[in-house]
Design an enzyme around this catalytic site. Structure first.
Site, PDB file in Angstrom:
ATOM      1  N   GLY A  44       2.196  46.788  59.948  1.00 39.85           N
ATOM      2  CA  GLY A  44       2.775  45.557  60.488  1.00 39.85           C
ATOM      3  C   GLY A  44       1.954  44.325  60.146  1.00 39.85           C
ATOM      4  O   GLY A  44       2.505  43.276  59.805  1.00 39.85           O
ATOM      5  N   THR A  45       0.637  44.461  60.226  1.00 38.26           N
ATOM      6  CA  THR A  45      -0.221  43.301  59.958  1.00 38.26           C
ATOM      7  C   THR A  45      -0.029  42.811  58.530  1.00 38.26           C
ATOM      8  O   THR A  45       0.142  41.610  58.290  1.00 38.26           O
ATOM      9  CB  THR A  45      -1.699  43.674  60.215  1.00 38.26           C
ATOM     10  OG1 THR A  45      -1.815  44.118  61.567  1.00 38.26           O
ATOM     11  CG2 THR A  45      -2.627  42.497  59.972  1.00 38.26           C
TER      12      THR A  45
ATOM     13  N   ASN B 199       5.109  42.590  72.182  1.00 42.51           N
ATOM     14  CA  ASN B 199       4.344  43.814  72.384  1.00 42.51           C
ATOM     15  C   ASN B 199       3.692  43.904  73.757  1.00 42.51           C
ATOM     16  O   ASN B 199       3.420  44.977  74.249  1.00 42.51           O
ATOM     17  CB  ASN B 199       3.266  43.952  71.304  1.00 42.51           C
ATOM     18  CG  ASN B 199       2.534  42.664  71.037  1.00 42.51           C
ATOM     19  OD1 ASN B 199       3.137  41.646  70.704  1.00 42.51           O
ATOM     20  ND2 ASN B 199       1.229  42.684  71.196  1.00 42.51           N
TER      21      ASN B 199
ATOM     22  N   GLN C  59       7.697  46.087  67.228  1.00 36.17           N
ATOM     23  CA  GLN C  59       7.947  46.767  68.506  1.00 36.17           C
ATOM     24  C   GLN C  59       9.437  47.061  68.709  1.00 36.17           C
ATOM     25  O   GLN C  59       9.795  47.919  69.507  1.00 36.17           O
ATOM     26  CB  GLN C  59       7.440  45.911  69.677  1.00 36.17           C
ATOM     27  CG  GLN C  59       5.933  45.767  69.730  1.00 36.17           C
ATOM     28  CD  GLN C  59       5.193  47.058  70.074  1.00 36.17           C
ATOM     29  OE1 GLN C  59       5.771  48.018  70.597  1.00 36.17           O
ATOM     30  NE2 GLN C  59       3.911  47.105  69.763  1.00 36.17           N
TER      31      GLN C  59
ATOM     32  N   SER D 241       6.498  48.716  61.203  1.00 36.44           N
ATOM     33  CA  SER D 241       5.271  49.504  61.099  1.00 36.44           C
ATOM     34  C   SER D 241       5.578  50.932  61.535  1.00 36.44           C
ATOM     35  O   SER D 241       6.219  51.140  62.571  1.00 36.44           O
ATOM     36  CB  SER D 241       4.218  48.890  62.015  1.00 36.44           C
ATOM     37  OG  SER D 241       3.080  49.699  62.055  1.00 36.44           O
TER      38      SER D 241
ATOM     39  N   HIS E  58       3.630  53.432  62.664  1.00 36.11           N
ATOM     40  CA  HIS E  58       2.968  54.130  63.782  1.00 36.11           C
ATOM     41  C   HIS E  58       3.510  53.773  65.159  1.00 36.11           C
ATOM     42  O   HIS E  58       3.085  54.337  66.158  1.00 36.11           O
ATOM     43  CB  HIS E  58       1.439  53.974  63.700  1.00 36.11           C
ATOM     44  CG  HIS E  58       0.890  52.652  64.110  1.00 36.11           C
ATOM     45  ND1 HIS E  58       0.239  52.462  65.305  1.00 36.11           N
ATOM     46  CD2 HIS E  58       0.868  51.454  63.488  1.00 36.11           C
ATOM     47  CE1 HIS E  58      -0.175  51.202  65.391  1.00 36.11           C
ATOM     48  NE2 HIS E  58       0.193  50.574  64.295  1.00 36.11           N
TER      49      HIS E  58
ATOM     50  N   THR F 291      -1.794  51.410  44.412  1.00 41.26           N
ATOM     51  CA  THR F 291      -1.120  52.712  44.371  1.00 41.26           C
ATOM     52  C   THR F 291      -0.521  53.024  45.743  1.00 41.26           C
ATOM     53  O   THR F 291      -1.172  52.850  46.770  1.00 41.26           O
ATOM     54  CB  THR F 291      -2.127  53.807  43.953  1.00 41.26           C
ATOM     55  OG1 THR F 291      -2.619  53.456  42.670  1.00 41.26           O
ATOM     56  CG2 THR F 291      -1.477  55.179  43.897  1.00 41.26           C
TER      57      THR F 291
ATOM     58  N   CYS G 143     -11.472  42.282  76.878  1.00 39.45           N
ATOM     59  CA  CYS G 143     -12.835  41.998  77.316  1.00 39.45           C
ATOM     60  C   CYS G 143     -13.663  41.551  76.111  1.00 39.45           C
ATOM     61  O   CYS G 143     -13.861  42.307  75.170  1.00 39.45           O
ATOM     62  CB  CYS G 143     -13.450  43.240  77.926  1.00 39.45           C
ATOM     63  SG  CYS G 143     -15.053  42.892  78.645  1.00 39.45           S
TER      64      CYS G 143
HETATM   65  N1  PLP Z   1       3.245  43.045  65.338  1.00 35.40           N
HETATM   66  C1  PLP Z   1       3.415  43.544  66.572  1.00 35.40           C
HETATM   67  C2  PLP Z   1       4.461  42.963  67.462  1.00 35.40           C
HETATM   68  C3  PLP Z   1       2.629  44.611  67.010  1.00 35.40           C
HETATM   69  O1  PLP Z   1       2.791  45.093  68.237  1.00 35.40           O
HETATM   70  C4  PLP Z   1       1.654  45.136  66.133  1.00 35.40           C
HETATM   71  C5  PLP Z   1       0.761  46.213  66.579  1.00 35.40           C
HETATM   72  O2  PLP Z   1       0.455  46.356  67.742  1.00 35.40           O
HETATM   73  C6  PLP Z   1       1.524  44.580  64.847  1.00 35.40           C
HETATM   74  C7  PLP Z   1       2.342  43.528  64.480  1.00 35.40           C
HETATM   75  C8  PLP Z   1       0.527  45.098  63.864  1.00 35.40           C
HETATM   76  O3  PLP Z   1       0.980  46.303  63.314  1.00 35.40           O
HETATM   77  P1  PLP Z   1      -0.047  47.319  62.611  1.00 35.40           P
HETATM   78  O4  PLP Z   1      -0.832  47.952  63.709  1.00 35.40           O
HETATM   79  O5  PLP Z   1       0.838  48.288  61.894  1.00 35.40           O
HETATM   80  O6  PLP Z   1      -0.871  46.528  61.675  1.00 35.40           O
END
Ligand code: PLP
Length: 420
Positions: free
Chosen positions: A71-72, A175, A214, A234, A236, A272, A359
């Site tokens: 996702g990032t 999220n 999400q 994403s 996971h 790759t 924290c």
């Molecule tokens: N965007 C949202 C809304 C998320 O909840 C998350 C992960 O918690 C991400 C992006 C980032 O995804 P990833 O962990 O696959 O980099």
């Protein structure tokens, strides 16, 4: 002690079927998809198969899907890719693109800076990317406010769009509090702005991106219905492996790659391919396509029971929208105590949840999402996020509803904070 996992917004376990689908691609079928020989052809074919599954789920063409590391990266590729892609186009036409803060500068130059809109409640993958473009690359930015439920108002999007706006990024579902954003209403606003631009013969593109990381497991992600240009997912979060994701890029969207190297992924994402990961994402998406509707109904029932039970504890508020929220998501602020103490105590009872307050160097940093929703810093300290998954049971909810009030009572007795 039985362990209960209530933190599915953080990550999900890999589904057995997903794991089985991935397994051969580690040490049996290990060809590089770029290789011409049969080892390579075999893995190239499974990548294309996964691409088709993702495309089917999103209702787009397979060529519009790019695999990423999660996702990032999808968010970064969408936002930086469009920002720099449009910048490059304009530069090719010989236009000045720097943001001009100095009021003494000519308005002509100021009007030529590029503007990006996002919301205050985005995941940091979006928020920090937009902030970086502002601080280090001279883009102009607007961070949209949200209401008390964490909802962006389409009217605020309309007001924020200017003649130099090139990109709007608003997440599909949050999220931390699970609130579902009115994406179709926002894309309607954008479509109207585009029509006006076309009439006035302004050629600057206006692109819409949504982070659906999400949302993927529970909401309709049909990109044609949503009318989005870019959408991030994403694996996971949907019972797939970590470290793999995808970005939908509507055909014709200006986008410069952010990672250079080989010509992988139609020259849009060098490197790759993570073959087992991509196979896992494909399988996970296939399972979402099959089970999403039924799973949402089942999980919502459990979630509603949990919310009702938690709200029976005095001085607890539900955060996020009461109805327009992800079916697996429950989030609260438990007044007069700290979220982290609550988490540790729950963990000691075998229950894994999460809190929005992070924290940092010994003090609790209030969650930017809860703060944007107007919740006081003191109240945000007691935030608690419970996100259910497909393996959770009613018995687990009952256990949680038994132990949580005991923990809250114990912590409140020790807490120096007794009132708002
Ligand atoms: N965007 C949202 C809304 C998320 O909840 C998350 C992960 O918690 C991400 C992006 C980032 O995804 P990833 O962990 O696959 O980099």
């Amino acid at each position: 002690m039985k362990k209960i996992y209530f933190d599915h917004a953080a990550t999900t376990p890999v589904d057995k079927k997903v794991f089985e689908a991935m397994e051969p691609y580690f040490s049996k079928k290990y060809g590089n998809p770029s290789s011409i020989h049969t080892f390579g052809q075999e893995t190239k074919a499974v990548i294309e198969d996964a691409r088709e599954k993702v495309a089917e789920f999103l209702n787009c063409n397979p060529e519009e899907i790019i695999f990423t590391s999660g996702g990032t990266e999808s968010d970064n590729l969408a936002i930086r890719g469009v920002a720099f892609g449009i910048q490059k186009r304009l530069r090719a036409k010989g236009l000045e693109l720097r943001r001009i803060d100095n009021k003494a500068q000519s308005p002509r130059l100021r009007a030529q800076s590029l503007h990006i809109i996002t919301s205050t409640i985005e995941h940091h993958a979006v928020l920090h990317t937009v902030e970086d473009l502002e601080k280090n690359f001279d883009f102009e930015t607007t961070y949209l406010p949200v209401d008390q439920y964490g909802m962006v108002k389409p009217e605020d999007v309309r007001k924020a769009i200017k003649e130099n706006t090139i990109l709007v990024s608003v997440m599909y579902a949050n999220n931390e509090v699970g609130t579902i954003q009115p994406i179709s209403d926002i894309t309607d606003v954008i479509a109207k702005s585009k029509e006006q631009r076309a009439k006035s013969k302004k050629q600057l593109p206006l692109i819409f991106h949504t982070d659906a990381v999400q949302a993927t497991g529970y909401l309709d992600c049909d990109v044609k219905k949503l009318e989005v240009d870019l959408l991030s997912i994403s694996a996971h979060k949907i019972y797939g492996p970590k470290g793999v994701g995808a970005l939908y890029i509507k055909k014709g969207t200006p986008l410069l790659p952010i990672q250079t190297g080989g010509g992988h992924e139609r020259k849009r994402r060098a490197g790759t391919e993570n073959v087992p990961g991509i196979v896992g994402l494909g399988k996970a998406i296939e399972l979402v396509t099959k089970n999403r509707v039924q799973e949402s109904i089942k999980i919502k029932k459990l979630r509603d029971k949990l919310i009702k039970g938690v709200l029976e504890i005095p001085d607890v508020i539900l955060t996020g929208h009461p109805k327009k929220r992800l079916p697996n998501s429950a989030s609260f602020c438990v007044k007069f105590i700290e979220g982290e103490s609550m988490l540790i105590n729950l963990d000691m009872k075998g229950v894994a949840c999460s809190t929005g307050s992070a924290c940092t160097s010994g003090s609790l940093e209030p969650s930017h999402v809860l703060t944007a929703m107007g919740i006081s810093p003191q109240t945000t300290q007691g935030s608690l996020r419970v996100t259910l998954g497909e393996n959770n049971t009613e018995k687990e909810i009952d256990y949680f509803l038994k132990v949580l009030p005991e923990i809250v009572e114990k912590l409140r007795e020790m807490s120096p904070i007794k009132e708002d």
